[in-house]
Design an enzyme around this catalytic site. Structure first.
Site, PDB file in Angstrom:
ATOM      1  CG  HIS A 169      -0.163   0.176   2.527  1.00 31.55           C
ATOM      2  ND1 HIS A 169       0.554  -0.843   3.100  1.00 31.55           N
ATOM      3  CD2 HIS A 169      -0.026   1.239   3.354  1.00 31.55           C
ATOM      4  CE1 HIS A 169       1.106  -0.421   4.223  1.00 31.55           C
ATOM      5  NE2 HIS A 169       0.778   0.850   4.396  1.00 31.55           N
ATOM      6  CG  ASP A 208       1.507   5.248   4.720  1.00 30.41           C
ATOM      7  OD1 ASP A 208       1.008   4.122   4.754  1.00 30.41           O
ATOM      8  OD2 ASP A 208       2.634   5.519   5.201  1.00 30.41           O
ATOM      9  CG  HIS A 238       4.967   1.267   3.008  1.00 27.99           C
ATOM     10  ND1 HIS A 238       4.418   2.383   2.416  1.00 27.99           N
ATOM     11  CD2 HIS A 238       4.351   1.139   4.200  1.00 27.99           C
ATOM     12  CE1 HIS A 238       3.508   2.902   3.221  1.00 27.99           C
ATOM     13  NE2 HIS A 238       3.437   2.164   4.310  1.00 27.99           N
ATOM     14  NE  ARG A 286       2.331   6.141   9.277  1.00 27.54           N
ATOM     15  CZ  ARG A 286       1.260   5.663   8.616  1.00 27.54           C
ATOM     16  NH1 ARG A 286       1.322   4.489   8.030  1.00 27.54           N
ATOM     17  NH2 ARG A 286       0.148   6.353   8.550  1.00 27.54           N
TER      18      ARG A 286
HETATM   19  C1  SIN Z   1       3.068   1.220   7.669  1.00 29.88           C
HETATM   20  O1  SIN Z   1       2.432   0.590   6.837  1.00 29.88           O
HETATM   21  O2  SIN Z   1       3.057   2.443   7.704  1.00 29.88           O
HETATM   22  C2  SIN Z   1       3.920   0.470   8.669  1.00 29.88           C
HETATM   23  C3  SIN Z   1       5.122  -0.104   8.053  1.00 29.88           C
HETATM   24  C4  SIN Z   1       5.934  -0.918   9.018  1.00 29.88           C
HETATM   25  O3  SIN Z   1       5.574  -1.038  10.179  1.00 29.88           O
HETATM   26  O4  SIN Z   1       6.953  -1.446   8.614  1.00 29.88           O
END
Ligand code: SIN
Length: 285
Positions: free
Chosen positions: A100, A102, A257, A272
């Site tokens: 996906h 973000d 990612h 994050r």
């Molecule tokens: C996310 O999808 O923002 C998290 C990615 C992760 O935890 O590696």
């Protein structure tokens, strides 16, 4: 591209680079210029052994753009700007466990996400990234031209809304909130002109793209599935092994990612911060 004040080492031929020789708390102006260049050139950049407090993490994020607080993630205690990406030893599901990008469900999707590892499992918990420039550039010219004239609808209700995937998941309650804040679906070009690099990038993703604009979901599915399969080819990806203090900063308009969920019985805790982006223009605009 050459760098004089930092070292930039590509992770794979397909995606991402590690930035060495820098302490993000004491960057010179020239290092900052070069870090910005590396971000645009590689789509995702990685740093090791950074000792950032939550306040310093926020300060670093604000250098890039205003913070775009994710309305669905629970925040780190005391820090509303920081989303917690947490999996406890007894939990089975993880956050982000599928390809996906973000915030594609927003009218102005977040430019990037800065993920900082606070606690990592002994093994596993890597994050994979895929390069959406390469995904577009390697399609056949006929398909490229077709896609350049198309737009796609993105939404978040099926994931973050009431009755959506996260609401139904018993583990979701500790991670997500604001199921009523999903907002209307939005439309973006399928091929964007990247706001920073000017390059063409494929902009659809399996988590949040619902269908092509003017097409039903059923009609859209075969072509979307083809694009998802193509874009995730190993040649366009890299895989990042986390250590405490590692940081990944990815461009949501240039990469996808995927958080690997292969560390059952262990805790993984990440912080994050998403930083604001802009409305996306079609490659042909
Ligand atoms: C996310 O999808 O923002 C998290 C990615 C992760 O935890 O590696």
């Amino acid at each position: 591209m050459t760098y004089e004040t930092i070292q930039v080492q590509k992770i794979t031929g397909g995606c991402g680079a590690e930035v060495l020789g820098i302490d993000l708390n004491v960057m010179s102006n020239r290092q900052w210029d070069e870090v910005q260049r590396a971000f645009v050139e590689h789509g995702v950049i990685f740093f090791r052994d950074q000792k950032l407090t939550p306040e310093q993490h926020i300060e670093f994020a604000r250098r890039w753009a205003p913070i775009d607080v994710n309305r669905f993630f629970k925040a780190a205690p005391g820090y509303p700007e920081i989303a917690e990406v947490r999996k406890e030893p007894e939990q089975k599901t993880n956050i982000g466990g599928g390809w996906h990008t973000d915030h594609s469900y927003d009218q102005e999707p977040a430019m990037g996400s800065i993920l900082l590892a606070r606690e990592v499992p002994e093994e596993g918990g890597d994050t994979l990234f895929a390069n959406m420039y390469r995904a577009f550039e390697t399609l056949s010219p006929g398909l490229q031209r077709t896609l350049e004239g198309m737009r796609a609808v993105h939404g978040s209700a099926h994931i973050f809304g009431k009755g959506g995937v996260n609401d139904k998941n018993p583990e979701g309650a500790s991670r997500y909130e604001n199921h009523d804040k999903v907002g209307a679906d939005v439309v973006h070009p399928v091929v964007i002109k990247h706001p920073l690099s000017g390059r063409k990038a494929l902009y659809v993703n399996r988590a949040f793209t619902l269908r092509f604009d003017g097409w039903t979901a059923e009609d859209s599915k075969p072509l979307l599935d083809h694009l998802y399969q193509h874009a995730a080819r190993p040649e366009f990806t890299c895989r990042f092994r986390w250590r405490e203090g590692s940081i990944a900063f990815w461009d949501n308009r240039a990469t996808w990612h995927y958080a690997a969920n292969d560390y059952q019985g262990e805790r993984r805790l990440m912080h994050r911060i998403t930083v604001a982006g802009c409305a996306l223009q079609a490659a042909t605009a």
